[in-house]
Scaffold this motif. Structure first.
Motif, short mmCIF file in Angstrom:
data_model
loop_
_atom_site.label_atom_id
_atom_site.label_comp_id
_atom_site.label_asym_id
_atom_site.label_seq_id
_atom_site.Cartn_x
_atom_site.Cartn_y
_atom_site.Cartn_z
N ALA A 190 -26.80 -26.29 -3.00
CA ALA A 190 -25.52 -26.07 -3.66
C ALA A 190 -24.48 -27.07 -3.17
O ALA A 190 -23.72 -27.64 -3.95
N ASN A 191 -24.46 -27.31 -1.87
CA ASN A 191 -23.46 -28.20 -1.27
C ASN A 191 -23.69 -29.68 -1.60
O ASN A 191 -22.80 -30.50 -1.41
N ASP A 192 -24.87 -30.01 -2.12
CA ASP A 192 -25.15 -31.39 -2.53
C ASP A 192 -24.29 -31.80 -3.74
O ASP A 192 -24.03 -32.98 -3.94
N SER A 193 -23.86 -30.84 -4.51
CA SER A 193 -23.02 -31.14 -5.67
C SER A 193 -21.60 -31.42 -5.22
O SER A 193 -21.05 -30.67 -4.41
N PRO A 194 -20.96 -32.46 -5.75
CA PRO A 194 -19.56 -32.70 -5.38
C PRO A 194 -18.61 -31.63 -5.95
O PRO A 194 -17.46 -31.56 -5.54
N TYR A 195 -19.11 -30.79 -6.85
CA TYR A 195 -18.27 -29.80 -7.53
C TYR A 195 -18.44 -28.38 -6.99
O TYR A 195 -17.84 -27.45 -7.52
N VAL A 196 -19.27 -28.20 -5.96
CA VAL A 196 -19.58 -26.86 -5.45
C VAL A 196 -19.67 -26.91 -3.93
O VAL A 196 -20.14 -27.89 -3.37
N PHE A 197 -19.20 -25.83 -3.27
CA PHE A 197 -19.54 -25.65 -1.86
C PHE A 197 -19.65 -24.16 -1.56
O PHE A 197 -18.99 -23.33 -2.19
N THR A 198 -20.53 -23.83 -0.63
CA THR A 198 -20.75 -22.44 -0.26
C THR A 198 -19.68 -22.00 0.74
O THR A 198 -19.26 -22.77 1.59
N THR A 199 -19.24 -20.76 0.59
CA THR A 199 -18.23 -20.22 1.50
C THR A 199 -18.80 -19.13 2.41
O THR A 199 -18.27 -18.88 3.48
N SER A 200 -19.88 -18.47 1.98
CA SER A 200 -20.57 -17.49 2.83
C SER A 200 -21.95 -17.24 2.26
O SER A 200 -22.18 -17.43 1.06
N SER A 201 -22.85 -16.80 3.14
CA SER A 201 -24.21 -16.54 2.68
C SER A 201 -24.96 -15.68 3.69
O SER A 201 -24.63 -15.66 4.87
N CYS A 202 -25.96 -14.97 3.21
CA CYS A 202 -26.87 -14.19 4.04
C CYS A 202 -28.18 -14.06 3.26
O CYS A 202 -28.16 -13.74 2.07
N SER A 203 -29.29 -14.31 3.92
CA SER A 203 -30.58 -14.25 3.23
C SER A 203 -31.04 -12.83 2.96
O SER A 203 -32.03 -12.61 2.25
N GLY A 204 -30.35 -11.86 3.48
CA GLY A 204 -30.73 -10.46 3.34
C GLY A 204 -31.03 -9.90 4.73
O GLY A 204 -31.40 -10.63 5.64
N ARG A 205 -30.82 -8.61 4.89
CA ARG A 205 -31.07 -7.98 6.19
C ARG A 205 -31.30 -6.50 6.00
O ARG A 205 -30.96 -5.93 4.96
N HIS A 206 -31.87 -5.90 7.01
CA HIS A 206 -32.00 -4.45 7.01
C HIS A 206 -31.36 -3.92 8.28
O HIS A 206 -31.23 -4.63 9.28
N LEU A 207 -30.95 -2.68 8.20
CA LEU A 207 -30.26 -2.06 9.32
C LEU A 207 -30.33 -0.55 9.19
O LEU A 207 -30.62 -0.02 8.12
N LEU A 208 -30.09 0.12 10.29
CA LEU A 208 -29.91 1.56 10.27
C LEU A 208 -28.42 1.83 10.33
O LEU A 208 -27.69 1.07 10.98
N TRP A 209 -27.96 2.87 9.68
CA TRP A 209 -26.54 3.19 9.73
C TRP A 209 -26.29 4.69 9.72
O TRP A 209 -27.12 5.46 9.28
N GLY A 248 -26.98 -0.19 13.53
CA GLY A 248 -27.83 -0.61 14.64
C GLY A 248 -29.14 -1.14 14.12
O GLY A 248 -29.46 -1.01 12.93
N ARG A 249 -29.91 -1.73 15.02
CA ARG A 249 -31.20 -2.34 14.68
C ARG A 249 -31.09 -3.27 13.48
O ARG A 249 -31.90 -3.24 12.56
N VAL A 250 -30.09 -4.11 13.49
CA VAL A 250 -29.86 -5.07 12.41
C VAL A 250 -30.83 -6.23 12.58
O VAL A 250 -30.97 -6.78 13.67
N SER A 251 -31.50 -6.61 11.50
CA SER A 251 -32.44 -7.72 11.58
C SER A 251 -32.57 -8.42 10.24
O SER A 251 -32.52 -7.78 9.20
N HIS A 252 -32.74 -9.74 10.30
CA HIS A 252 -33.06 -10.53 9.11
C HIS A 252 -34.57 -10.76 9.00
O HIS A 252 -35.04 -11.34 8.04
N ASP A 253 -35.31 -10.31 10.01
CA ASP A 253 -36.76 -10.53 10.06
C ASP A 253 -37.53 -9.38 9.44
O ASP A 253 -37.00 -8.28 9.28
N ARG A 254 -38.80 -9.63 9.14
CA ARG A 254 -39.68 -8.55 8.69
C ARG A 254 -39.87 -7.58 9.84
O ARG A 254 -39.84 -7.97 11.00
#
Length: 177
Positions: A37-56, A70-76
């Motif tokens: 996305a950032n390769d384009s001169p007309y776009v830039f990313t402001t925030s991102s997350c690949s996904g995560r799981h957690l207990l709440w 708690g037990r927040v993780s982006h991993d399998r």
């Protein structure tokens, strides 16, 4: 036509600042997508997350005092994630989530949050092109805000699958074994 100078300056500033997220580091699984996305001169990313799981526990709304996670993780994760005690975790999350013994902390939930990416686009045409490209992969793509004359537009891309599932009832009893 080149993007406006103010947009180019905002992009430069955004892409050179330090990560201020609670994770305190960039999410390696989404770096390639952000770079594209950032390769384009007309776009830039402001925030991102690949996904995560957690207990709440609590109301389920992150910005409230009664929300704890708690037990927040982006991993399998494997079965141990749900069956083992974790002495290193915060107090309300140390106990094994699926332990058969009642839990005095009350209801416990599993949440999976899908990928999310926010991008600022220089103008309406850039926003439309970015959304069109993102929709080839994601269903949840939309314009969050637009001030085309001054700031461009903010586009959100959200993964298609999320989950909130109770693991313990409000009286602390395990719902699964």
């Amino acid at each position: 036509m080149a993007p406006k100078k103010a947009f180019t300056q905002a992009k430069q500033q955004a892409l050179t600042k330090h990560d201020k997220s609670s994770a305190t580091s960039f999410d390696a699984r989404v770096v390639g997508l952000c770079a594209a996305a950032n390769d384009s001169p007309y776009v830039f990313t402001t925030s991102s997350c690949s996904g995560r799981h957690l207990l709440w526990r609590g109301e389920g709304v992150k910005a409230t005092q009664s929300f704890a996670r708690g037990r927040v993780s982006h991993d399998r994760v494997d079965a141990a994630y749900f069956l083992d005690h974790d002495a290193n975790d915060q107090a309300p999350f140390r106990k094994a989530p699926l332990d058969a013994a009642p839990d005095s902390e009350g209801a416990l939930w599993l949440r999976y949050e899908p990928l999310i990416l926010h991008a600022r686009c220089a103008d309406a045409g850039a926003a439309q092109a970015f959304m069109r490209a993102a929709r080839t992969v994601f269903k949840n793509v939309g314009l969050q805000s637009a001030a085309f004359e001054t700031d461009g537009a903010c586009v959100a891309v959200v993964g298609d699958e999320g989950l909130d599932m109770p693991l313990r009832s409000p009286d602390g009893k395990a719902l699964f074994s």
